[in-house]
Design a protein around this motif. Sequence first.
Motif, short mmCIF file in Angstrom:
data_model
loop_
_atom_site.label_atom_id
_atom_site.label_comp_id
_atom_site.label_asym_id
_atom_site.label_seq_id
_atom_site.Cartn_x
_atom_site.Cartn_y
_atom_site.Cartn_z
N GLN A 186 34.41 40.28 32.19
CA GLN A 186 34.10 39.27 33.21
C GLN A 186 33.89 37.89 32.58
N GLY A 187 33.49 37.89 31.30
CA GLY A 187 33.23 36.61 30.65
C GLY A 187 34.36 36.14 29.74
N LYS A 188 35.45 36.89 29.69
CA LYS A 188 36.55 36.51 28.79
C LYS A 188 37.52 35.57 29.50
N PRO A 189 38.09 34.62 28.76
CA PRO A 189 38.93 33.62 29.43
C PRO A 189 40.32 34.13 29.83
N VAL A 190 40.73 33.76 31.04
CA VAL A 190 42.11 33.96 31.48
C VAL A 190 42.68 32.57 31.72
N LYS B 41 32.34 45.21 50.86
CA LYS B 41 33.43 44.81 49.97
C LYS B 41 32.93 44.90 48.54
N PHE B 42 33.70 45.56 47.72
CA PHE B 42 33.30 45.70 46.32
C PHE B 42 33.89 44.55 45.51
N SER B 43 33.18 44.20 44.43
CA SER B 43 33.66 43.11 43.58
C SER B 43 34.87 43.58 42.77
N GLU B 44 35.54 42.62 42.16
CA GLU B 44 36.70 42.94 41.33
C GLU B 44 36.31 43.91 40.20
N ALA B 45 35.12 43.66 39.61
CA ALA B 45 34.67 44.54 38.51
C ALA B 45 34.37 45.93 39.04
N LEU C 296 36.08 49.38 37.97
CA LEU C 296 35.27 50.53 37.58
C LEU C 296 35.76 51.78 38.31
N ARG C 297 35.97 51.66 39.61
CA ARG C 297 36.41 52.81 40.40
C ARG C 297 37.73 53.37 39.86
#
Lengths: 265, 381
Positions: free
Chosen positions: A200-204, B5-9, B13-14
């Motif tokens: 989540q903290g890595k750059p894209v 709604k689930f987050s992208e993370a 994970l799912r």
Amino acid sequence: MEIAVLLKPVPDPAQYDKIQIDPATGILVREGLKTVINPEDKHALEAALQLKEQYGGRVALIGMAPASAVETFREGLAMGAEEAFLCSDRAFAGADSLATSRVLAAAVKKAGPFDLVLSGSTSADGGTAHVPSQVGELLGFAHLTHVIQFEIGSDGLASVRTKMENGYRESRGRLPLVLGIRRELNTPRYISLMGIMAAQGKPVHVWSLDDLGLDKGKVGLAGSPTQPGKLYQPDMKRKGEVLQGEAWEVAQRLVGIFRSTGILG
Amino acid sequence: MPELKFSEAQEMLRKVVREFVEKEVVPIAHRIDVENECPVDVFKKMGTLGFAGVFVPQEYGGAGMGLTERAIILEEISRHAAGFAMILMTHHLGVEAILSYGTEEQKRKYLPDLASGRKIGGLAVTEPSGGSDVGGQQTSAEFKDGRWVLNGRKCFITNSSNADVTVVTARTGEDAKGRPAFGAFILEAGTPGFAPGREENKFGLRGSGTGDLLLNDCEVGEEALLGAQGNGAKLALATIAKVGRTGMSAISVGILRGCLEEGVKFAKERILYGKPIAKLQAIQLEIAQNRVDYEAARLLTYQAIGLKESGANCDAEIAAAKYFSTEAAVRSAKRTIDLMGGYGVMNDYPVGRYLRDAMATIPSGGTSHVMQLVIAGQTLA
């Protein structure tokens, strides 16, 4: 060791029944399709991560895709890559393998320098298997595809085994190299929860046509020397026919049918 | 109210958990049930990926996620093997108790091994006198010469013979008003006087070993006391509500999805009267009811967990989720067996196991009767 992994988001094989092809352009309609990392690219990424664990350095993901594919790149980051470069521009749409390779090679140059560029040998959707070699040519790097085994010594000398139709070929060469990886090479690791959090903290970095400094006429549909031919839906209907008569006569007619349909030469 | 709604993370994970389950758990799901054995090696593998410490902060070796992510993991495992999910669910009870009530020293000592799955955790509260009657516990902890001496018998304890670290509650005396007071203790497997007793033979959620824990003059130091003396009952109830009931609810959502998906698959494949039975309206009604039960359970479960994570007082919402989801799982499994006709009762199909597993989710963490009392108590307050 600085390693670039070419990563292509492809339609999720679980959704193949939802795939449509635009009848006008003959190109896959990607909008609305869930994408996953091209399966062989995962093996390339695994190889890169193993090399990083052995020699240190960094692994960067490079790909060309609509901006909505960022989640697929995030998955690669969760697997262990440090950063991602997503080449995304309307001008890239409709690219064939050469136009795609121009974009990828430009991104590799800009994000580099890299000692090694790895990618899957073949993509699960297009399946041309052109890209690794074309990127190699454009970069001026030696390249090999269908790699099933390779080692890089601390002296930078690579020993590479590639799969051939009836065997394999051993090659040796110096870095930098572009290698197209086959799935036989390794088993990609599972993504850990810690990896997901770290990703989540890595750059894209999202790069446009202008960022890459490419000529608009050399990318996308306009820059593609190959165009899809006529597309048609094969007729999958089956028709039964009962052959009646004496056994010998029926057998002869059957052989005739086999010959006419090409089953027998 | 916004949509669930689930987050992208969370979606990633799912996907990751689903991939793991399909490769590592699905092939052994039937065997876990038949042999009633905990596949410790697969548990350890899950541990290295962070499942065992999903909600444990990273500073203690966890993944640093939350209860929603934990529910996603439990749902995905339970889609195919609820008995195996139960092992993880129970492990998390012990983890949560130490995380929420432990001293810094206790957290540093136990959480890294538990969060990485190197060790399996558990929580032991229930006794032969009852589970929901927390105040009726007879197991005693006496403080003698600077040491706690525990005596008693715990029963229906999941992970009883697999757990390396178990949080055990015991009566420590009386409070100022003369009511029984309880403490909680961290006991390590192998501590003299502490051992698993008889193993139960459950018909559902098999693989997650459930049995007695025996305490015979089990002596531990002061450092084994978890939380304040006299706080044991509160610790047990809060842990069971926060992690136990939400966990059982998530497991039931997984079973419900299993029923829905297996029912749809069967209805599309089974040909009767020259066409798939999915074309029959009677079957369509069953599929629709399975879908509604699954969707409703999913919404109640993730909403209750979301409320808990936001810090809200939501015991009734959690009880409602647990009550509805576990009962719906039983209904849905029975319905799926019905729509499958004779095939439904064959062990070649997993739905019979789903029914047994669903039945076993009801008493764990409090029966449906107890859940309704919690809901009514809050509603009538």
